[in-house]
Motif scaffolding. Structure first.
Motif, PDB file in Angstrom:
ATOM      1  N   HIS A  17       0.846  -1.313   0.158  1.00 14.41           N
ATOM      2  CA  HIS A  17      -0.064  -0.036   0.057  1.00 14.41           C
ATOM      3  C   HIS A  17       0.978   1.423  -0.125  1.00 14.41           C
ATOM      4  CE1 HIS A  17      -3.166  -2.648   0.587  1.00 14.41           C
ATOM      5  NE2 HIS A  17      -2.759  -3.205   1.579  1.00 14.41           N
ATOM      6  N   GLU A  18       0.700   2.194  -0.737  1.00 11.66           N
ATOM      7  CA  GLU A  18       1.296   3.317  -0.942  1.00 11.66           C
ATOM      8  C   GLU A  18       0.797   4.561   0.050  1.00 11.66           C
ATOM      9  OE1 GLU A  18       3.345   4.114  -3.276  1.00 11.66           O
ATOM     10  OE2 GLU A  18       3.217   2.373  -4.120  1.00 11.66           O
ATOM     11  N   LEU A  19      -0.075   4.474   0.604  1.00 11.44           N
ATOM     12  CA  LEU A  19      -0.200   5.211   2.045  1.00 11.44           C
ATOM     13  C   LEU A  19       0.574   4.931   3.142  1.00 11.44           C
ATOM     14  CD1 LEU A  19      -4.171   5.787   1.897  1.00 11.44           C
ATOM     15  CD2 LEU A  19      -2.548   7.429   1.237  1.00 11.44           C
ATOM     16  N   SER A  20       1.123   5.929   3.794  1.00 16.18           N
ATOM     17  CA  SER A  20       1.819   5.685   5.240  1.00 16.18           C
ATOM     18  C   SER A  20       1.211   6.737   6.003  1.00 16.18           C
ATOM     19  CB  SER A  20       3.318   5.837   4.958  1.00 16.18           C
ATOM     20  OG  SER A  20       3.571   7.063   4.496  1.00 16.18           O
ATOM     21  N   ARG A  21       1.553   6.627   7.282  1.00 18.31           N
ATOM     22  CA  ARG A  21       1.124   7.365   8.377  1.00 18.31           C
ATOM     23  C   ARG A  21       2.063   7.672   9.541  1.00 18.31           C
ATOM     24  NH1 ARG A  21      -1.515   9.706  12.489  1.00 18.31           N
ATOM     25  NH2 ARG A  21      -3.717   9.886  12.646  1.00 18.31           N
ATOM     26  N   THR A  22       2.463   8.826   9.827  1.00 25.40           N
ATOM     27  CA  THR A  22       3.225   9.136  11.044  1.00 25.40           C
ATOM     28  C   THR A  22       2.342   9.241  12.020  1.00 25.40           C
ATOM     29  OG1 THR A  22       5.054  10.239   9.586  1.00 25.40           O
ATOM     30  CG2 THR A  22       5.113  10.580  11.774  1.00 25.40           C
TER      31      THR A  22
END
Length: 154
Positions: A17-22
């Motif tokens: 998946h391309e999305l990431s989350r800090t």
């Protein structure tokens, strides 16, 4: 909707998946308090400094929610009827404030629904990694997925 229909899933297909989350302190505190979890490991910096971690741990239930959420855009957005269950949930490494999480999904099985002609069951294995590539969460999820509408199959 960009979600996939039951027919679109293939066993052993791997999604990165391309999305990431800090994740950050505010996320952790808000989620912990909203979910009625007063665990000082999540919300008390002074307490947490005295633990083996030396800092607050990011709430594992929020980590799980982010893991599943990161997969939605590529897999089930608008095409899932509902989650039927999650199993084998593991958190092999801690998540800390400032970590950036990313997810991968493997389709591990699928079958036609026995009770609904318009749906099928897809079993996913979701894995969550931090910015260093360390596995921080993993689970298996069974989702009830819409089949492609008959008029869309033509």
């Amino acid at each position: 909707m960009p979600g996939l229909y039951y027919e679109d899933f293939e066993v052993d297909h791997h999604f990165r998946h391309e999305l990431s989350r800090t994740v950050n302190d505010a996320d952790n505190t808000m989620f912990s308090l909203m979910s009625m979890n007063p665990q000082p490991l999540h919300i008390d910096a002074a307490f947490s400094e005295g633990t083996e971690w030396g800092q607050r741990l990011f709430n594992s239930m929020f980590t799980l929610a982010i893991l599943i959420g990161l997969s939605v855009q590529d897999t089930t957005l608008g095409t899932t009827i509902g989650n039927l269950g999650m199993s084998d949930v593991r958190f092999p490494a801690p998540v800390f404030h400032g970590d950036t999480l990313r997810a991968e999904t493997l389709v591990i099985s699928k079958r036609e629904s026995k009770s609904r002609a318009d749906a099928g069951l897809v079993e996913f294995e979701h894995s969550c990694f931090n910015q260093d590539g360390v596995l921080v969460a993993k689970c298996t999820r069974m989702a009830l997925m819409r089949k492609r509408p008959v008029e869309a199959q033509a």
